[in-house]
Design a protein around this motif. Structure first.
Motif, PDB file in Angstrom:
ATOM      1  N   ASP A 145     -17.572  37.178 -10.389  1.00 57.05           N
ATOM      2  CA  ASP A 145     -17.062  37.588  -9.083  1.00 57.05           C
ATOM      3  C   ASP A 145     -17.250  39.080  -8.823  1.00 57.05           C
ATOM      4  O   ASP A 145     -16.297  39.824  -8.589  1.00 57.05           O
ATOM      5  CB  ASP A 145     -15.583  37.204  -8.946  1.00 57.05           C
ATOM      6  CG  ASP A 145     -15.394  35.698  -8.953  1.00 57.05           C
ATOM      7  OD1 ASP A 145     -15.999  35.025  -8.112  1.00 57.05           O
ATOM      8  OD2 ASP A 145     -14.649  35.195  -9.828  1.00 57.05           O
ATOM      9  N   GLN A 168      -4.506  36.807  -7.362  1.00 60.31           N
ATOM     10  CA  GLN A 168      -4.995  35.451  -7.111  1.00 60.31           C
ATOM     11  C   GLN A 168      -6.226  35.129  -7.961  1.00 60.31           C
ATOM     12  O   GLN A 168      -6.464  33.967  -8.291  1.00 60.31           O
ATOM     13  CB  GLN A 168      -5.305  35.277  -5.628  1.00 60.31           C
ATOM     14  CG  GLN A 168      -4.069  35.360  -4.747  1.00 60.31           C
ATOM     15  CD  GLN A 168      -4.318  34.874  -3.338  1.00 60.31           C
ATOM     16  OE1 GLN A 168      -5.305  34.183  -3.056  1.00 60.31           O
ATOM     17  NE2 GLN A 168      -3.435  35.225  -2.423  1.00 60.31           N
ATOM     18  N   GLY A 169      -7.000  36.144  -8.307  1.00 61.72           N
ATOM     19  CA  GLY A 169      -8.181  35.894  -9.120  1.00 61.72           C
ATOM     20  C   GLY A 169      -7.875  35.468 -10.528  1.00 61.72           C
ATOM     21  O   GLY A 169      -8.651  34.744 -11.151  1.00 61.72           O
ATOM     22  N   TYR A 210     -10.281  31.508  -4.568  1.00 60.61           N
ATOM     23  CA  TYR A 210     -10.604  32.915  -4.777  1.00 60.61           C
ATOM     24  C   TYR A 210     -11.884  33.307  -4.046  1.00 60.61           C
ATOM     25  O   TYR A 210     -11.981  34.394  -3.474  1.00 60.61           O
ATOM     26  CB  TYR A 210     -10.742  33.228  -6.271  1.00 60.61           C
ATOM     27  CG  TYR A 210     -10.955  34.695  -6.534  1.00 60.61           C
ATOM     28  CD1 TYR A 210      -9.914  35.608  -6.401  1.00 60.61           C
ATOM     29  CD2 TYR A 210     -12.213  35.187  -6.878  1.00 60.61           C
ATOM     30  CE1 TYR A 210     -10.105  36.962  -6.613  1.00 60.61           C
ATOM     31  CE2 TYR A 210     -12.415  36.536  -7.098  1.00 60.61           C
ATOM     32  CZ  TYR A 210     -11.357  37.422  -6.961  1.00 60.61           C
ATOM     33  OH  TYR A 210     -11.555  38.765  -7.155  1.00 60.61           O
ATOM     34  N   ASP A 270     -12.491  39.041   3.202  1.00 63.39           N
ATOM     35  CA  ASP A 270     -12.495  40.501   3.341  1.00 63.39           C
ATOM     36  C   ASP A 270     -13.884  41.048   3.658  1.00 63.39           C
ATOM     37  O   ASP A 270     -14.105  42.264   3.582  1.00 63.39           O
ATOM     38  CB  ASP A 270     -11.940  41.156   2.065  1.00 63.39           C
ATOM     39  CG  ASP A 270     -10.422  41.102   2.019  1.00 63.39           C
ATOM     40  OD1 ASP A 270      -9.796  41.270   3.089  1.00 63.39           O
ATOM     41  OD2 ASP A 270      -9.867  40.871   0.931  1.00 63.39           O
ATOM     42  N   HIS A 324      -6.337  40.468  -4.669  1.00 66.08           N
ATOM     43  CA  HIS A 324      -7.501  39.931  -5.375  1.00 66.08           C
ATOM     44  C   HIS A 324      -7.225  39.811  -6.876  1.00 66.08           C
ATOM     45  O   HIS A 324      -7.609  38.828  -7.511  1.00 66.08           O
ATOM     46  CB  HIS A 324      -8.709  40.840  -5.154  1.00 66.08           C
ATOM     47  CG  HIS A 324      -9.312  40.719  -3.791  1.00 66.08           C
ATOM     48  ND1 HIS A 324     -10.648  40.948  -3.549  1.00 66.08           N
ATOM     49  CD2 HIS A 324      -8.777  40.393  -2.591  1.00 66.08           C
ATOM     50  CE1 HIS A 324     -10.903  40.777  -2.267  1.00 66.08           C
ATOM     51  NE2 HIS A 324      -9.764  40.457  -1.659  1.00 66.08           N
ATOM     52  N   HIS A 353      -9.410  42.662 -14.062  1.00 66.17           N
ATOM     53  CA  HIS A 353      -9.945  42.950 -12.732  1.00 66.17           C
ATOM     54  C   HIS A 353     -10.137  44.465 -12.626  1.00 66.17           C
ATOM     55  O   HIS A 353      -9.200  45.243 -12.785  1.00 66.17           O
ATOM     56  CB  HIS A 353      -8.986  42.470 -11.644  1.00 66.17           C
ATOM     57  CG  HIS A 353      -9.519  42.665 -10.246  1.00 66.17           C
ATOM     58  ND1 HIS A 353      -9.091  43.675  -9.417  1.00 66.17           N
ATOM     59  CD2 HIS A 353     -10.452  41.972  -9.546  1.00 66.17           C
ATOM     60  CE1 HIS A 353      -9.728  43.597  -8.257  1.00 66.17           C
ATOM     61  NE2 HIS A 353     -10.563  42.576  -8.306  1.00 66.17           N
ATOM     62  N   LEU A 380     -11.025  33.836  -0.575  1.00 63.30           N
ATOM     63  CA  LEU A 380     -10.279  35.079  -0.425  1.00 63.30           C
ATOM     64  C   LEU A 380     -11.232  36.274  -0.357  1.00 63.30           C
ATOM     65  O   LEU A 380     -11.102  37.133   0.528  1.00 63.30           O
ATOM     66  CB  LEU A 380      -9.316  35.245  -1.600  1.00 63.30           C
ATOM     67  CG  LEU A 380      -8.584  36.594  -1.689  1.00 63.30           C
ATOM     68  CD1 LEU A 380      -7.628  36.767  -0.513  1.00 63.30           C
ATOM     69  CD2 LEU A 380      -7.845  36.727  -3.019  1.00 63.30           C
ATOM     70  N   VAL A 381     -12.182  36.333  -1.274  1.00 63.41           N
ATOM     71  CA  VAL A 381     -13.133  37.449  -1.275  1.00 63.41           C
ATOM     72  C   VAL A 381     -13.935  37.470   0.021  1.00 63.41           C
ATOM     73  O   VAL A 381     -14.090  38.511   0.660  1.00 63.41           O
ATOM     74  CB  VAL A 381     -14.071  37.360  -2.501  1.00 63.41           C
ATOM     75  CG1 VAL A 381     -15.186  38.408  -2.406  1.00 63.41           C
ATOM     76  CG2 VAL A 381     -13.284  37.554  -3.793  1.00 63.41           C
ATOM     77  N   TYR A 440     -21.758  39.441  -2.525  1.00 65.45           N
ATOM     78  CA  TYR A 440     -20.774  38.842  -3.435  1.00 65.45           C
ATOM     79  C   TYR A 440     -21.495  37.853  -4.339  1.00 65.45           C
ATOM     80  O   TYR A 440     -22.057  36.868  -3.881  1.00 65.45           O
ATOM     81  CB  TYR A 440     -19.682  38.153  -2.622  1.00 65.45           C
ATOM     82  CG  TYR A 440     -18.706  37.321  -3.421  1.00 65.45           C
ATOM     83  CD1 TYR A 440     -18.349  37.652  -4.736  1.00 65.45           C
ATOM     84  CD2 TYR A 440     -18.095  36.198  -2.863  1.00 65.45           C
ATOM     85  CE1 TYR A 440     -17.445  36.887  -5.454  1.00 65.45           C
ATOM     86  CE2 TYR A 440     -17.189  35.433  -3.568  1.00 65.45           C
ATOM     87  CZ  TYR A 440     -16.874  35.772  -4.860  1.00 65.45           C
ATOM     88  OH  TYR A 440     -15.976  35.012  -5.578  1.00 65.45           O
ATOM     89  N   ARG A 459      -4.860  44.836  -0.674  1.00 63.11           N
ATOM     90  CA  ARG A 459      -5.853  43.776  -0.799  1.00 63.11           C
ATOM     91  C   ARG A 459      -6.444  43.751  -2.209  1.00 63.11           C
ATOM     92  O   ARG A 459      -6.707  42.679  -2.765  1.00 63.11           O
ATOM     93  CB  ARG A 459      -6.976  43.961   0.225  1.00 63.11           C
ATOM     94  CG  ARG A 459      -6.546  43.829   1.664  1.00 63.11           C
ATOM     95  CD  ARG A 459      -5.918  42.487   1.953  1.00 63.11           C
ATOM     96  NE  ARG A 459      -6.874  41.381   1.779  1.00 63.11           N
ATOM     97  CZ  ARG A 459      -6.528  40.101   1.908  1.00 63.11           C
ATOM     98  NH1 ARG A 459      -5.249  39.770   2.141  1.00 63.11           N
ATOM     99  NH2 ARG A 459      -7.425  39.155   1.747  1.00 63.11           N
ATOM    100  N   GLU A 507     -15.849  45.637  -6.895  1.00 67.91           N
ATOM    101  CA  GLU A 507     -14.878  44.957  -7.760  1.00 67.91           C
ATOM    102  C   GLU A 507     -15.580  43.926  -8.621  1.00 67.91           C
ATOM    103  O   GLU A 507     -16.656  43.431  -8.274  1.00 67.91           O
ATOM    104  CB  GLU A 507     -13.779  44.285  -6.930  1.00 67.91           C
ATOM    105  CG  GLU A 507     -14.258  43.097  -6.102  1.00 67.91           C
ATOM    106  CD  GLU A 507     -13.112  42.335  -5.463  1.00 67.91           C
ATOM    107  OE1 GLU A 507     -11.971  42.419  -5.960  1.00 67.91           O
ATOM    108  OE2 GLU A 507     -13.360  41.639  -4.453  1.00 67.91           O
TER     109      GLU A 507
END
Length: 581
Positions: free
Chosen positions: A557, A576-577, A335, A342, A573, A487, A338-339, A347, A569, A415
């Motif tokens: 996250d 998969q998160g 994850y 993008d 997120h 999320h 993944l973040v 983060y 996207r 996010e």
């Protein structure tokens, strides 16, 4: 494998008397140096001692190297003791009892970066001149340096920064550093950098140094590093010198140095050439032991029981070598990768958050934060077992050292994963906002807030900056599901053809819950910059309390983007998160 012992045995029998005289003289110099370094460590070095130390170091590479190591050891002891210590100020150029003021013991000072020891500068300059005078391509045919620049005692110089931290892995930031350093923290001359766990990326002298914990090192000069123990990978196009207690390596391109206490070192060349030899031990120097290593070669330096150094070419370590910073990405979970793919502006995974520790911005853009409020100094067994995420008790929050500079003309996205346990009441996930003249006819609202609202709905607020206008809001149509990870994301996509706008930017604000767009509206956001910082778990100060809208529950996250995340996207997120919880 062939190997050699140093120091070498004496020459022919006929030379025994000459060698004996030289050895007696050398022993006297070594004993003087030992005594002076001991006085230096104790803060008892007087003007005559400083003068004698300068005479010994001047033109003597072995003595200069020993001084560098002694200063590093003294700094390490001061760092670990954390108490009163001696600050090695240099005497004036004219060594005179009337002019000289004995160095004092300073309380609360911990770094040699505050005061530059002249001997350290001499030693480092000597090393740099000796090792880096010739380009790496000419190492095999390098001629001895015939002359040295004159060395004079100098006044103490201001603190000098020789580099900075440019990257930290999550473990390094949360548990590896002995002090709460962050990405962007400077590294002063002689300042000891200690890393118990994880990996750090340093910029020193225009080159890159990757440090793999446990490790301890000091930047001595712009291209000179003393490595007490640990593993470092060096990349420098023009050459860098790495000294360990038993070995010395100089070269350009890329090489790895591993130091194991005071007894063993490995030098492995990844690319280019490296000149390697033994470091002096109590005056013994193996200046004739130079080895030129090419790519793929490894030299081992091992101190035996007689304190001689055995050198031999060995196979490179089969595993454990950190070849590039990109290798650290392999240690992140899916994850996190993944973040990062993008390209967020900032983060914060919120890994093992606690008091007195920096909160890492995993992008390495330098927006690390600090935990403020009622945070534990150590984590409980339950908290320590959680890979990511932090519990906010309603009396704590995280504030970024620098506010991520969101450009409204390109849009933005926010996010986070959240699990609410408090409320219903206003509880901020992420805010960067400010209000002027609140609840009056001249009220102005600036910035953005991602909330759990007092009506038990997820909300996003934005400020237009217009006089007399309150926040523009959108919210989810269904209640918050408490004690469940959710999320939550918000995006702002500006309208086109607003290049000439000066007061505000109009665009579409969208709120996503678990990857699904649940609400949207057109808002105008003020272009006026305001000083209020970015916060996780809280909003701005209000008159009757330290801060407002404190979060009660868990967050993890949290990411901010200076562009609009497409809906697909956001959905990826969210999907998969959930498996990463």
């Amino acid at each position: 494998m062939p190997h050699s012992h140093y120091p070498s045995p004496p020459g022919e029998p006929g030379e025994a008397v000459a060698h004996s005289d030289q050895n007696d003289q050398s022993r006297g110099v070594v004993e003087d140096l030992d005594s002076l370094l001991e006085q230096h460590a104790l803060g008892e070095l007087g003007p005559a001692g400083w003068q004698r130390l300068g005479e010994i170091i001047r033109g003597d590479r072995s003595a200069a190297l020993r001084y560098v190591q002694a200063v590093h050891d003294s700094e390490t002891l001061r760092d670990e003791s954390g108490g009163t210590h001696y600050s090695p100020l240099a005497p004036p150029i004219a060594v005179d009892e009337k002019l000289w003021v004995k160095p004092t013991r300073e309380k609360g000072s911990w770094s040699l970066a505050r005061v530059l020891p002249w001997g350290l500068a001499i030693g480092a300059a000597f090393l740099a001149a000796w090792e880096l005078k010739t380009p790496p391509s000419e190492l095999e045919t390098r001629a001895p340096v015939e002359s040295r620049p004159a060395i004079v005692l100098a006044e103490p110089q201001p603190s000098v920064s020789l580099g900075r931290i440019t990257g930290l892995t999550p473990v390094a930031s949360s548990d590896g550093l002995l002090r709460p350093l962050t990405v962007g923290s400077p590294l002063g001359r002689g300042e000891v950098f200690q890393l118990a766990r994880g990996v750090a990326r340093l910029q020193i002298g225009g080159g890159e140094v990757l440090v793999q914990g446990p490790a301890e090192l000091s930047a001595i000069e712009e291209r000179t590093v003393f490595l007490r123990h640990g593993q470092i990978t060096v990349r420098h196009p023009e050459g860098m010198t790495i000294q360990t207690p038993v070995a010395l390596a100089t070269g350009g391109s890329e090489f790895v140095v591993v130091a194991e206490a005071d007894d063993r070192a490995l030098v492995t060349v990844l690319r280019g050439k490296v000149l390697a030899n033994t470091s002096p031990d109590r005056g013994r120097s193996a200046a004739d032991a130079n080895s030129t290593l090419s790519a793929g070669q490894t030299m081992e330096y091992l101190r035996d029981k007689e304190h001689c150094v055995i050198t031999q070419q060995v196979d490179a370590p089969s595993e454990g070598l950190l070849l590039s910073w990109d290798d650290t990405a392999k240690r992140l979970n899916d994850y996190e990768r993944l973040v990062l793919s993008d390209e967020p502006l900032a983060y914060w995974p919120l890994y093992r958050v606690r008091r007195h520790r920096a909160v890492l911005d995993l992008t390495q853009n330098g927006y690390d934060g600090h935990a403020i409020g009622n945070w534990p100094t150590e984590l409980s067994d339950v908290d320590a077992s959680q890979p990511r995420g932090a519990y906010f008790d309603g009396e704590s929050y995280i504030e970024s050292d620098r506010k991520p500079p969101i450009n409204l003309r390109t849009g933005f996205s926010i996010e986070s994963w959240a699990r609410v346990s408090g409320g219903p009441e206003y509880q901020a996930i992420f805010t960067s906002r400010w209000v002027l003249a609140s609840n009056t006819d001249s009220e102005q609202c600036f910035g953005v807030t991602l909330y759990a609202g007092d009506n038990d709905r997820w909300q996003c607020w934005t400020g237009s900056g217009q006089y007399g206008r309150n926040w523009d809001k959108i919210q989810a149509p269904t209640p918050i599901m408490r004690n469940r990870w959710t999320h939550v994301a918000a995006t702002f996509e500006p309208d086109i053809d607003q290049e000439n706008a000066t007061q505000s930017i109009t665009g579409l604000v969208s709120l996503y819950i678990d990857g699904i767009a649940v609400s949207e509206a057109r808002h105008a956001l003020s272009l006026e910059e305001f000083e209020w910082p970015a916060r996780i778990g809280a909003a701005e100060f209000v008159p009757k309390s330290l801060t407002s809208w404190l979060f009660h529950g868990e967050l993890r996250d949290v990411a901010v983007y200076d562009h609009v995340l497409p809906a697909n996207r956001v959905n990826i997120h969210a999907e998969q998160g959930r498996s990463a919880i």
